[in-house]
Design a protein around this motif. Structure first.
Motif, PDB file in Angstrom:
ATOM      1  N   GLU A 225     -14.008  48.429  38.639  1.00  0.00           N
ATOM      2  CA  GLU A 225     -14.798  47.601  37.721  1.00  0.00           C
ATOM      3  C   GLU A 225     -14.731  48.149  36.299  1.00  0.00           C
ATOM      4  O   GLU A 225     -14.613  47.384  35.327  1.00  0.00           O
ATOM      5  CB  GLU A 225     -16.246  47.522  38.204  1.00  0.00           C
ATOM      6  CG  GLU A 225     -16.421  46.680  39.473  1.00  0.00           C
ATOM      7  CD  GLU A 225     -17.827  46.747  40.032  1.00  0.00           C
ATOM      8  OE1 GLU A 225     -18.613  47.616  39.550  1.00  0.00           O
ATOM      9  OE2 GLU A 225     -18.156  45.962  40.945  1.00  0.00           O
ATOM     10  N   GLN A 226     -14.802  49.473  36.179  1.00  0.00           N
ATOM     11  CA  GLN A 226     -14.717  50.088  34.852  1.00  0.00           C
ATOM     12  C   GLN A 226     -13.329  49.872  34.241  1.00  0.00           C
ATOM     13  O   GLN A 226     -13.203  49.551  33.049  1.00  0.00           O
ATOM     14  CB  GLN A 226     -15.033  51.577  34.950  1.00  0.00           C
ATOM     15  CG  GLN A 226     -15.033  52.293  33.607  1.00  0.00           C
ATOM     16  CD  GLN A 226     -15.372  53.768  33.751  1.00  0.00           C
ATOM     17  OE1 GLN A 226     -15.572  54.269  34.849  1.00  0.00           O
ATOM     18  NE2 GLN A 226     -15.444  54.468  32.636  1.00  0.00           N
ATOM     19  N   THR A 227     -12.281  50.049  35.049  1.00  0.00           N
ATOM     20  CA  THR A 227     -10.915  49.834  34.575  1.00  0.00           C
ATOM     21  C   THR A 227     -10.726  48.382  34.138  1.00  0.00           C
ATOM     22  O   THR A 227     -10.140  48.107  33.075  1.00  0.00           O
ATOM     23  CB  THR A 227      -9.904  50.190  35.682  1.00  0.00           C
ATOM     24  OG1 THR A 227     -10.041  51.577  36.020  1.00  0.00           O
ATOM     25  CG2 THR A 227      -8.473  49.922  35.222  1.00  0.00           C
ATOM     26  N   ALA A 228     -11.217  47.456  34.940  1.00  0.00           N
ATOM     27  CA  ALA A 228     -11.083  46.031  34.616  1.00  0.00           C
ATOM     28  C   ALA A 228     -11.765  45.706  33.291  1.00  0.00           C
ATOM     29  O   ALA A 228     -11.203  44.969  32.461  1.00  0.00           O
ATOM     30  CB  ALA A 228     -11.682  45.187  35.738  1.00  0.00           C
ATOM     31  N   HIS A 229     -12.952  46.245  33.075  1.00  0.00           N
ATOM     32  CA  HIS A 229     -13.696  45.971  31.849  1.00  0.00           C
ATOM     33  C   HIS A 229     -12.900  46.400  30.608  1.00  0.00           C
ATOM     34  O   HIS A 229     -12.780  45.644  29.634  1.00  0.00           O
ATOM     35  CB  HIS A 229     -15.043  46.693  31.886  1.00  0.00           C
ATOM     36  CG  HIS A 229     -15.814  46.615  30.604  1.00  0.00           C
ATOM     37  ND1 HIS A 229     -16.477  45.474  30.204  1.00  0.00           N
ATOM     38  CD2 HIS A 229     -16.017  47.532  29.609  1.00  0.00           C
ATOM     39  CE1 HIS A 229     -17.051  45.684  29.029  1.00  0.00           C
ATOM     40  NE2 HIS A 229     -16.786  46.927  28.655  1.00  0.00           N
ATOM     41  N   VAL A 230     -12.331  47.596  30.662  1.00  0.00           N
ATOM     42  CA  VAL A 230     -11.573  48.122  29.523  1.00  0.00           C
ATOM     43  C   VAL A 230     -10.335  47.273  29.255  1.00  0.00           C
ATOM     44  O   VAL A 230     -10.029  46.921  28.101  1.00  0.00           O
ATOM     45  CB  VAL A 230     -11.180  49.594  29.774  1.00  0.00           C
ATOM     46  CG1 VAL A 230     -10.248  50.102  28.678  1.00  0.00           C
ATOM     47  CG2 VAL A 230     -12.416  50.479  29.865  1.00  0.00           C
ATOM     48  N   LEU A 231      -9.610  46.904  30.320  1.00  0.00           N
ATOM     49  CA  LEU A 231      -8.353  46.178  30.149  1.00  0.00           C
ATOM     50  C   LEU A 231      -8.580  44.735  29.695  1.00  0.00           C
ATOM     51  O   LEU A 231      -7.840  44.213  28.853  1.00  0.00           O
ATOM     52  CB  LEU A 231      -7.549  46.210  31.450  1.00  0.00           C
ATOM     53  CG  LEU A 231      -7.092  47.596  31.915  1.00  0.00           C
ATOM     54  CD1 LEU A 231      -6.266  47.490  33.188  1.00  0.00           C
ATOM     55  CD2 LEU A 231      -6.308  48.312  30.829  1.00  0.00           C
ATOM     56  N   ILE A 232      -9.573  44.092  30.243  1.00  0.00           N
ATOM     57  CA  ILE A 232      -9.873  42.714  29.839  1.00  0.00           C
ATOM     58  C   ILE A 232     -10.264  42.679  28.356  1.00  0.00           C
ATOM     59  O   ILE A 232      -9.833  41.798  27.602  1.00  0.00           O
ATOM     60  CB  ILE A 232     -10.992  42.127  30.727  1.00  0.00           C
ATOM     61  CG1 ILE A 232     -10.455  41.896  32.149  1.00  0.00           C
ATOM     62  CG2 ILE A 232     -11.521  40.819  30.140  1.00  0.00           C
ATOM     63  CD1 ILE A 232     -11.520  41.532  33.156  1.00  0.00           C
ATOM     64  N   GLU A 233     -11.051  43.643  27.945  1.00  0.00           N
ATOM     65  CA  GLU A 233     -11.469  43.721  26.535  1.00  0.00           C
ATOM     66  C   GLU A 233     -10.263  43.913  25.618  1.00  0.00           C
ATOM     67  O   GLU A 233     -10.153  43.270  24.565  1.00  0.00           O
ATOM     68  CB  GLU A 233     -12.467  44.873  26.373  1.00  0.00           C
ATOM     69  CG  GLU A 233     -13.142  44.933  25.026  1.00  0.00           C
ATOM     70  CD  GLU A 233     -14.190  46.040  24.962  1.00  0.00           C
ATOM     71  OE1 GLU A 233     -13.785  47.216  24.854  1.00  0.00           O
ATOM     72  OE2 GLU A 233     -15.379  45.735  25.065  1.00  0.00           O
ATOM     73  N   GLU A 234      -9.337  44.781  26.018  1.00  0.00           N
ATOM     74  CA  GLU A 234      -8.141  45.040  25.211  1.00  0.00           C
ATOM     75  C   GLU A 234      -7.254  43.796  25.140  1.00  0.00           C
ATOM     76  O   GLU A 234      -6.723  43.450  24.075  1.00  0.00           O
ATOM     77  CB  GLU A 234      -7.355  46.213  25.805  1.00  0.00           C
ATOM     78  CG  GLU A 234      -6.162  46.666  24.983  1.00  0.00           C
ATOM     79  CD  GLU A 234      -6.551  47.359  23.692  1.00  0.00           C
ATOM     80  OE1 GLU A 234      -5.697  47.429  22.789  1.00  0.00           O
ATOM     81  OE2 GLU A 234      -7.711  47.827  23.592  1.00  0.00           O
ATOM     82  N   ALA A 235      -7.079  43.106  26.267  1.00  0.00           N
ATOM     83  CA  ALA A 235      -6.236  41.912  26.295  1.00  0.00           C
ATOM     84  C   ALA A 235      -6.833  40.791  25.452  1.00  0.00           C
ATOM     85  O   ALA A 235      -6.092  40.078  24.742  1.00  0.00           O
ATOM     86  CB  ALA A 235      -6.038  41.456  27.735  1.00  0.00           C
ATOM     87  N   GLU A 236      -8.140  40.619  25.525  1.00  0.00           N
ATOM     88  CA  GLU A 236      -8.800  39.573  24.721  1.00  0.00           C
ATOM     89  C   GLU A 236      -8.660  39.861  23.230  1.00  0.00           C
ATOM     90  O   GLU A 236      -8.435  38.953  22.429  1.00  0.00           O
ATOM     91  CB  GLU A 236     -10.272  39.475  25.115  1.00  0.00           C
ATOM     92  CG  GLU A 236     -10.508  38.836  26.481  1.00  0.00           C
ATOM     93  CD  GLU A 236     -11.980  38.814  26.859  1.00  0.00           C
ATOM     94  OE1 GLU A 236     -12.781  39.509  26.173  1.00  0.00           O
ATOM     95  OE2 GLU A 236     -12.333  38.134  27.846  1.00  0.00           O
ATOM     96  N   LYS A 237      -8.751  41.129  22.873  1.00  0.00           N
ATOM     97  CA  LYS A 237      -8.623  41.524  21.469  1.00  0.00           C
ATOM     98  C   LYS A 237      -7.252  41.171  20.917  1.00  0.00           C
ATOM     99  O   LYS A 237      -7.105  40.805  19.743  1.00  0.00           O
ATOM    100  CB  LYS A 237      -8.900  43.027  21.341  1.00  0.00           C
ATOM    101  CG  LYS A 237      -8.925  43.544  19.915  1.00  0.00           C
ATOM    102  CD  LYS A 237      -9.440  44.984  19.875  1.00  0.00           C
ATOM    103  CE  LYS A 237      -8.540  45.940  20.620  1.00  0.00           C
ATOM    104  NZ  LYS A 237      -9.004  47.352  20.525  1.00  0.00           N
ATOM    105  N   LEU A 238      -6.219  41.249  21.775  1.00  0.00           N
ATOM    106  CA  LEU A 238      -4.847  40.986  21.339  1.00  0.00           C
ATOM    107  C   LEU A 238      -4.363  39.592  21.734  1.00  0.00           C
ATOM    108  O   LEU A 238      -3.185  39.277  21.560  1.00  0.00           O
ATOM    109  CB  LEU A 238      -3.916  42.055  21.927  1.00  0.00           C
ATOM    110  CG  LEU A 238      -4.186  43.489  21.444  1.00  0.00           C
ATOM    111  CD1 LEU A 238      -3.393  44.491  22.267  1.00  0.00           C
ATOM    112  CD2 LEU A 238      -3.849  43.628  19.967  1.00  0.00           C
ATOM    113  N   ASP A 239      -5.268  38.801  22.315  1.00  0.00           N
ATOM    114  CA  ASP A 239      -4.951  37.428  22.700  1.00  0.00           C
ATOM    115  C   ASP A 239      -3.766  37.377  23.663  1.00  0.00           C
ATOM    116  O   ASP A 239      -2.857  36.548  23.529  1.00  0.00           O
ATOM    117  CB  ASP A 239      -4.651  36.573  21.450  1.00  0.00           C
ATOM    118  CG  ASP A 239      -4.773  35.085  21.745  1.00  0.00           C
ATOM    119  OD1 ASP A 239      -5.513  34.737  22.677  1.00  0.00           O
ATOM    120  OD2 ASP A 239      -4.108  34.289  21.058  1.00  0.00           O
TER     121      ASP A 239
END
Length: 479
Positions: free
Chosen positions: A200-214
């Motif tokens: 869950e922690q890994t998913a949160h970090v990666l989703i946030e990074e992907a959204e930031k870069l579209d």
């Protein structure tokens, strides 16, 4: 005797200065060993190695009274916050004591019944290892570059991480893929870990990074131990390009049917102690790494492929022992048809059948790792103490104290992994010059001459001095 320049005399052994504890004649009980206090650091290092080897022989032969005497002497010389020699001796002696206790399951279970394993603390220690030493960063850089090159032009990319504890690697991959000239692909990462909260922690970090870069992104969490993995949960789809990343995971699957069928007694006898005592008597350098390396001049190595130059050796490698679990696992991964599979493993032979084989090999390997920490952090550093105890110390304990299915730290050398992958139907993908260049630049940023990169038939070996520590290799299906 020791000469002024620190070298040993040809005609006399430095261990002749000490009351000897041979494997054939048990020493008299000496307590509190006042003469130990007078040893110089070099002499203390020699005698610690001598005591560890002697103690291991007594443990394996069931001579517990003599093993206890050796451990008592070690306790007067070793220290978890001393010099490199003292620190590593502390953890090897603890591992030998743990092996003794396992002979009495009731006592052992009662002794450990109140221990609490804190996953968050374990992950924090691994993050320290990532932060203070370059090995994981180099592995991530090389792995990502291999994946990027394999995925050139692909519109749908699926990456399977066999141990999704560290999102840093995939944040970097997301950034690299988002900057592709042809535009970013749709990226899906499947992360495997036995703890849901880690995923869950890994998913949160990666989703946030992907959204930031579209960047179009999905995270597929799979809560499972590696050996219990249900391949259907990976949800590999037709039309997507698949990459698999394994960072120091596959060695845990190397137990053979004989090993998995039951745990052998930890006090089984072993042979060859005399050779090792003779080796210990010839050592005279200042750190454990130097003490062990000194023997290479005398033509001895703990096994046929343990010399520091072994990854580059032209000697033919023996056939790898059969292990149905890892063979079946690699066959399953092959069946997924990955475009690339990047594997990082410890490059040392800690999968020997006898305790003495594993003791010798692991002394070499962990001596180098402890020397790395000596160069990076002060002796009083809390971070260093935690890494040595909770990471390296636990690995040493598993290698030395455990047998059968409980022994997970079954590290093997690169040439054996190469054979396993080829037998499973994989072909080697040579790592690119650019991947090597990035790795070398990263190591140079540490401003430490000890770290080295070697190329070995398209693979990369990360070394401390000339001692191989980690290997990174890339593979694809060989149709």
């Amino acid at each position: 005797m020791f000469q002024e320049d620190g070298s040993s005399s040809v005609t006399s052994s430095p261990l002749q200065m000490f009351p000897m504890m041979s494997s054939s004649s048990p020493p008299s009980l000496m307590s509190p060993y006042p003469w130990l206090k007078d040893l110089k650091p070099e002499e203390r290092g020699l005698y610690l190695i001598h005591l560890l080897i002697t103690c291991a022989n007594h443990v394996a032969s069931g001579s517990l009274e003599n093993a206890n005497i050796a451990l008592d002497q070690i306790s007067h010389l070793a220290s978890p916050d001393g010099d490199t020699m003292q620190r590593i001796a502390s953890y090897f002696s603890e591992a030998l004591a743990d092996r003794i206790l396992r002979a009495w399951p009731g006592v052992y279970k009662a002794f450990r019944s109140t221990r609490i394993s804190v996953v968050a603390e374990e992950i924090h220690v691994r993050k320290m290892f990532f932060e203070f030493l370059p090995f994981m960063k180099v592995a991530f850089v090389i792995s990502n570059q291999a994946i990027i090159e394999a995925m050139e032009g692909e519109k749908m990319v699926h990456v399977i991480d066999l141990n999704a504890t560290e999102p840093t690697q995939w944040c970097a991959l997301i950034r690299d893929l988002s900057a592709r000239p042809e535009g970013p692909p749709h990226l899906r990462i499947t992360g495997i870990h036995q703890k849901r909260e880690v995923l869950e922690q890994t998913a949160h970090v990666l989703i946030e990074e992907a959204e930031k870069l579209d960047l179009p992104f999905q995270f597929n969490p799979v809560v499972s131990k590696l050996e219990d993995l249900d391949v259907e949960k990976l949800r590999v789809k037709t039309g997507e390009a698949l990459a698999i990343s394994s960072i120091m995971q596959l060695h845990t699957l190397l137990a053979s049917n004989c090993d998995a069928g039951g745990n052998r007694s930890p006090l089984a006898p072993m042979k060859g102690i005399g050779v090792h005592l003779q080796r210990a008597a010839q050592m005279n350098q200042g750190t454990l790494g130097e003490l062990l390396e000194k023997d290479m001049v005398n033509g001895y190595s703990p096994s046929t492929d343990s010399a520091s130059s072994s990854p580059l050796s032209s000697m033919p490698s023996p056939a790898v022992p059969s292990s149905p679990k890892i063979d079946g696992y690699l066959s399953t991964l092959w069946g997924l048809s990955p475009k690339v599979m990047v594997v990082t493993e410890q490059d040392s032979d800690h999968n020997g059948k006898s305790l003495m084989e594993r003791l010798s090999e692991s002394l070499y390997f962990y001596a180098a790792l402890f020397d790395c920490l000596e160069s990076a952090l002060p002796r009083a550093s809390i971070e260093r103490l935690k890494m040595e105890k909770m990471l390296f110390g636990e690995e040493i304990k598993n290698i030395i104290a455990c047998e059968g299915a409980e022994r997970k730290q079954r590290h093997e050398r690169l040439e054996k992994w190469n054979q396993r992958f080829e037998l499973a139907g994989f072909g080697n993908v040579p790592l690119s010059y650019y991947a090597m260049l990035q790795a070398k630049r990263l190591l140079q940023s540490y401003n430490c001459d000890g770290y080295k990169i070697k190329e070995d038939n398209g693979c990369v070996v990360i070394c401390w001095q000339d001692r191989p520590l980690l290997s990174v290799s890339a593979w694809r299906n060989r149709r």
